[in-house]
Each structure stands twice: as C-alpha cells, then as structure tokens.
Design a protein around this motif. Sequence first.
Motif, short mmCIF file in Angstrom:
data_model
loop_
_atom_site.label_atom_id
_atom_site.label_comp_id
_atom_site.label_asym_id
_atom_site.label_seq_id
_atom_site.Cartn_x
_atom_site.Cartn_y
_atom_site.Cartn_z
N TYR A 115 0.84 -1.20 0.00
CA TYR A 115 0.00 0.00 0.00
C TYR A 115 0.88 1.26 0.00
O TYR A 115 0.67 2.19 -0.78
CB TYR A 115 -0.91 -0.02 1.23
N ALA A 116 1.90 1.24 0.87
CA ALA A 116 2.80 2.40 0.93
C ALA A 116 3.68 2.48 -0.31
O ALA A 116 3.95 3.57 -0.83
CB ALA A 116 3.67 2.32 2.19
N HIS A 120 0.79 5.65 -1.45
CA HIS A 120 -0.26 6.13 -0.56
C HIS A 120 0.32 6.54 0.81
O HIS A 120 1.28 5.94 1.29
CB HIS A 120 -1.31 5.04 -0.33
N ASP A 121 -0.31 7.53 1.44
CA ASP A 121 -0.02 7.82 2.84
C ASP A 121 -0.42 6.60 3.68
O ASP A 121 -1.37 5.88 3.34
CB ASP A 121 -0.81 9.02 3.33
N LEU A 122 0.29 6.40 4.78
CA LEU A 122 -0.01 5.26 5.66
C LEU A 122 0.22 5.66 7.10
O LEU A 122 1.28 6.20 7.44
CB LEU A 122 0.88 4.07 5.30
N ALA A 123 -0.77 5.44 7.96
CA ALA A 123 -0.62 5.59 9.41
C ALA A 123 -0.91 4.21 10.00
O ALA A 123 -2.07 3.82 10.13
CB ALA A 123 -1.58 6.63 9.96
N GLN A 247 4.81 12.11 0.41
CA GLN A 247 4.09 10.95 0.95
C GLN A 247 4.45 10.84 2.43
O GLN A 247 5.62 10.95 2.80
CB GLN A 247 4.52 9.68 0.23
N VAL A 249 4.32 8.51 5.84
CA VAL A 249 4.15 7.19 6.43
C VAL A 249 4.42 7.30 7.92
O VAL A 249 5.49 7.76 8.34
CB VAL A 249 5.10 6.16 5.79
N ARG A 265 -7.68 13.15 5.01
CA ARG A 265 -6.46 12.55 4.46
C ARG A 265 -5.83 11.61 5.48
O ARG A 265 -5.45 10.48 5.15
CB ARG A 265 -5.46 13.64 4.07
N LEU A 266 -5.73 12.05 6.71
CA LEU A 266 -5.13 11.22 7.75
C LEU A 266 -6.02 10.03 8.07
O LEU A 266 -5.53 8.91 8.27
CB LEU A 266 -4.89 12.08 9.00
N ARG A 268 -8.07 8.46 6.11
CA ARG A 268 -7.99 7.48 5.02
C ARG A 268 -6.73 6.64 5.12
O ARG A 268 -6.69 5.49 4.67
CB ARG A 268 -8.03 8.19 3.66
N SER A 269 -5.68 7.20 5.69
CA SER A 269 -4.39 6.51 5.71
C SER A 269 -4.26 5.54 6.88
O SER A 269 -3.32 4.74 6.92
CB SER A 269 -3.24 7.53 5.78
#
Length: 743
Positions: A115-116, A120-123, A247, A249, A265-266, A268-269
């Motif tokens: 995914y990253a 994509h952003d990822l948290a 991006q 992460v 945005r956050l 969704r991640s």
Amino acid sequence: MDLVEVANALRESPADSGALLESALSALARATPLESAPPVGFTEVVARLLEDGGDVRDRPIFAALLREAGLFPYLSQADPSDVFDQIAIEAHTAASHIGGRKLVMHRDQATAFLYADAGHDLALSAPTSFGKTAIAHQLIRTNKHANILVAVPTLALLDETRRSLANCGEHYKIVTHPDQVPADRNLMILTPERALEMLPNCVFDLVVIDEFYTLDDARRRRLENAHDERSTTLNALYSRVAATDAQVVMLGPSISGLAPDVSPRLRRSFVRSESPTVHLELNRLDDPGERKRPARAAELVESLSDPTLVYASGPARSETVARAVVASRSRPERLDQSVDDAVAWIRENYGGGWVVADALAAGVGLHHGALSRGIARFMVRAFNDGRLSCLVCTSTLLQGVNTAAKNVVVVDQKLGTGEFDSFAFANIAGRAGRMGRYFVGRVYHFGVPPADSGRIIDVPVVSQGPDTPDELVVEVLREDPVSDDERQALIREELDAAQLSIETVRTNIGVPLPQQLALARRVRELNDGQLREFAWTTATPNTSQLTAITNLLWDSFSSAPTEDFFAIKPFISSVGQLRLRLKQLQQFGPGRGFYAAVFADQRAYAATKKRKEPDFGATIRDVNRFMRDICGYRIPSRLRAVESVLRPVLQEHGIPAADYRGYASTIENLYMGVAVAALDELGIPPQLIAKISPQLRGAQTADASYGVLRGLETGALSLTPFEREILDEAIGGLGGGQTTMNI
C-alpha cells in the motif's frame, strides 16, 4: 478440540506438540476466517509449536498451518519443498535496490508495505513484534525517492535508525545532524526539532514519522501532569510536511483509532493490525508493596534462564532494582571479557562506587535516561547479543529501541511519577518475545494491569480542539484575520498587544505561547542600558552578560507549564547554581573532572549542613541530565527564543542586534565544538572523544569529523579493548560517506 483447548494443552504439555499438530490444524479449519483478527487461541498455538521446535517444523502439516496464518518468514526458514509454499513466500518477498537484501514479510506486513509502496499515505498501528520499522526501511531501500525524512522522537532512536540504514550511504547522503550540508539526494534521520530547522531548505518526497502516537500529548499531561514540547514540535512538523506533496508514512504501536476531528487525508491513511507474530503470556504476581517489589522481582529474575528485561519507573528506581538483582544472585555470572573491559573502563572514567559498574560486573545491565549515550548503547548491544542476561531499564527503551528479550518483568506500573495506562503497559509488555527468535514472550507483573481503555490519537494541530496548545493555534493562523474563530481572534489580539509576530511564535514552536508573550512584555519594559546587556554576539558572554541572560532565561521559562525547566534539584535549585554548573563545565569539560568537581561541592555542602554523604550515583545522574537535557536542548532552544523576541526591540532602540547562535552552539556542544560533539551522538563517550581529538584536529564540521572517523585505523591507536569496540561499532554504523551526489 478447539483452538483454546489446543493452546491450553500445549501450555501444559509442550512435549506433546507433534501429537497435537493435527488437532491444531483441524481446529483452525473450523475457526473464524483470518481476513480480520486471528481467532482466539490461534497465535498462541502457532507460537508454542514454533517455540517447541524439533521435528514439528519439518512436517508438511505445520507448513500448511504457517501458510494459513500468513507467517511466511517462519515458513521460509523451514526451506519448504512444496511449490505452493514457495509461491506464497515469493509473493510476500520485497526486493531491495540497496544492499541486495530481500525481506520476507508476513501477510499483514506485506499488505501495508505494498500500500505504501504504491505511493499512498499510511498511518500504521500494529503490535510491537509486527515489524513496522522493516516496512519503512524497505520502502527507503526501493531507492525511488530523491529526498527522505525519517522523524524519530529521541537521539537514541536516531542513532539506531542510522545504523540500520547505514548501507543506504552509497545512494544517499545520510544526514543526522543540523550542521551537515545536504547533497542532491538525502536520507535525513532527525528529531522533529532538527527536522523543522532543515525543512525550509529541503523538499521531501517521503516523510516517515516513527512513534506517531507522540503527536498527542494529552495522555502525558493526564498521567504525568507535564507539558511535552516534543509533541507540539512534531505537530508543527506534520502540519508543514502535510501541506506539501510528500508521501507521509507514520508508524506506532497499539493505537485503537484516530480522533473524530483529524483530517480526511489522515483518516484514510489509518490502518490497524492486530496480528501479532509472537504470543504474550501474562503472569500476575502478588504485589508485596512498592518497597519490597525490587527484592521480589530479583528473586524472579534469578529463576529465569532466558534474557530478561526488568522495567522500573525511573533512573534512581532502576538502580535500586539492579542492586536487588545483584544481591539475589546465588553465584557469580561468568562474564564475557568485553563486559569485564567495560566495567574497568567505567570505573576508571567515572570513579568507583557507581552502581552501574557494580551491577555490570555481576552481569546486570542498566539503561536509563541519565546514562551517557555510549554506555547506554553498549548495554543494549551486550544484552541483544547475549553477553548480558538481564537488563534493568526505564521508559527510555520504549520509543523504538530494539531489544531481544524472552521475559519482561514489570516492577512498577508507573511512568516516572505518573501512573500507567493500558497503552503504556502494552508497550512495555510488547518487549517480551521477538519475531523469529522468541516465539512466546513471558510478562510478569505485580497486581492487576490497567484496564484496556483503548488509545485514540488526536492530532491537535489538525483538530484544533480546546486542548490544542496556543502555539499550535498560531501555527494555522492565516495572514487575513477575517477567517479567525473566537479563540484565534483572542490569540491574535494578545500577539498584537505584546508586539509579538506570528512568524516569531512559529520559529519558537516548542515554547509555550504564554511564556513567549510574557518574555515579549518583559523585554519591552527594559531601558536602553538594560537592553545593551543583551546585545552581544560572542560565543562566550562576559560575566555581566552571563548574569543578565541566565536571569532572563530562569525568570521567563520556569513558570507553568514548564516549572523547574532548568532545575535538577538539589543539583541545580537556583539561577546562581545554573551559572556555577555552566562555569564548571567550561572549566573541566564533560569528563571525569566535571563529575569530581560537582561531587566535591556536594560533599562540602553536606558537611557544612551536617547531612549524610551524598550518593555518587545520584551525582552522575544529575551531571548527565544536565549535559544531555539542560545543555543539549533546553538552554540552546531558549537562547534562540530570546534572541528572536529581542531582535525587533533592539532594532527599535537603535541597539546592535544580538546573536546567540555561537553561545547556543557552545553550550549545546558542551564546549567541545560541533565537529567533536557530533561524535557523542554516535555513541562515543566524551572521554573517548578526548583521546582521539588529535586525529580530529582541523575538522570544523560534523561531516569532516565523520570523514576522519571513517578513515581511522583503530588498531593503530592506543585504546583499551572497550574503547576499540565502541569506536569500531560507531564507524560501522556510519556507513558509506557521501558529500556530493549526482545519481
């Protein structure tokens, strides 16, 4: 048998693992599908079968169990011949374009990485043993980003991250110190404070924020009644990088979710995984009370044969626990020669009678925030490679520093003076077990652990709720006041009244706004003569200038919410004592002479007051905290804040501008110079830095010092074995050096 029954049977009769394997697979087939969290008992069954080892791992039915679990790293270790197993392993293997290293990932780990890797952003929230850091590092090793920022909360984690990514030095310039000059392609590993300093001159493609739960300091304010300016600084960093095309992460453990008011945005991640790769076995012990707990914990440690972490609430408490562990040892532990060498060096350079050396001589390591970085680094390394079987630690090990422990003993359910919550307990307990090494981690705790209350993370700079610090409200103020809400309008009025600019507040983002406002009002009340005492630019102020600036610092920044900001009582209880310690540091340097001078002062004072002999260990802790916290961050950060607030006032009065950068750098680098002091962050103690200073002669920058270090032949230097180990390890962690890049 269902999975829980199989797990119970394995717990009670591990020798029967082979006979229970078919039952385990059958129970798994009847259990809930694994698309979400694994069914109850599943992780324990897999972990206990792995723990047992033997011929169980070689049986095809066990490979099927691992494949179903998505534990492909364990499957790859079995050298599977089944073509479906080989296909599954290959599908979950991430290739590296740096160092040629391939990483076999488990199912959830691979999903997050892919995914990253797609941009994509990822948290990501996942258990401690998940392998979150490996995802970020593998993403970096794809070599497709020109400029990368890795933001870490502490210098200890910065050091560990740099060592882990050292092989990236052939493709990136690795920047860890603000004195370094960026190149064409950069991998910057920085604390948030340093990252903000570098941000105006860099455009990042990828930003990694480790331990992102530190964005929300409401928990610390609740548990410890403390203001955490690192949280404020990290929020400002997040706000500024989120406004770019980078991006982002973010990685963290045991986070239940995000607060409702964070950005879409956050939200969704955010990805949460509850798929552990080890099983934690919790063992509750009767609590004999705070005073007797160290002795009871020591008895337990003596009965355990595998590597054991022992958690205590603070530095002094950890030393008390270490003494108890040493006292409980029925026979001396046979030590590796390198540990004996470390003991001899510590006693030579700090003096006798320090519990850190005495405990180490008995095979017990210590790790807390009042140790020098070099010694703390050695303790972790010796524990991880098996030279020490026990490491007594505080919360300094919780923020990402990797350890390899089978057991964790939780002596105190406290963080400093604040009480635990379930998040802190889970973070500490998660240190038990290690993917691929200790499949079942055992946690021993006194009394009832905190109830699981979940952990919802807020990002105050985004949510702008009532608990958002004022300085983060200023962070999002627009130039046009028309769009201000009520709170923003009120803060803007206060800024105008104090004649304090928005830009100044943003520059001093970690400093609480009420203190910045009070400072602005205070300096505007000074007359020309008083202001001239602050209009100096030298690297070392004269006596009257030092008195004026330290009085201003003490008066301005020792109020709520940062009471005792410069105090380490009784070591520093007044501004006069602060000046004395600065003068002693300047006179003796950060070595044994400084410790001896301070201890002599304390002994003389105790004799005058007819008090008991001071504790030498407490003196060392205080001196180390003074050098690391007060000199290493607090004084320099506040000097810069004072300079920025003073600048327009001096200009209005026609007085030449002040420039405290030289003095701030002098203090921050402990009077050693930036080129020399930068080596301390590599885990090289000041005493050893002094030994190699002839080789560093002429080096004026951190880059120059690192270059000299890479070229050192340590075997040709007159060093003790311990010093050579420290130096070789530091050089190895630097990786390849690059100053200009054209790739």
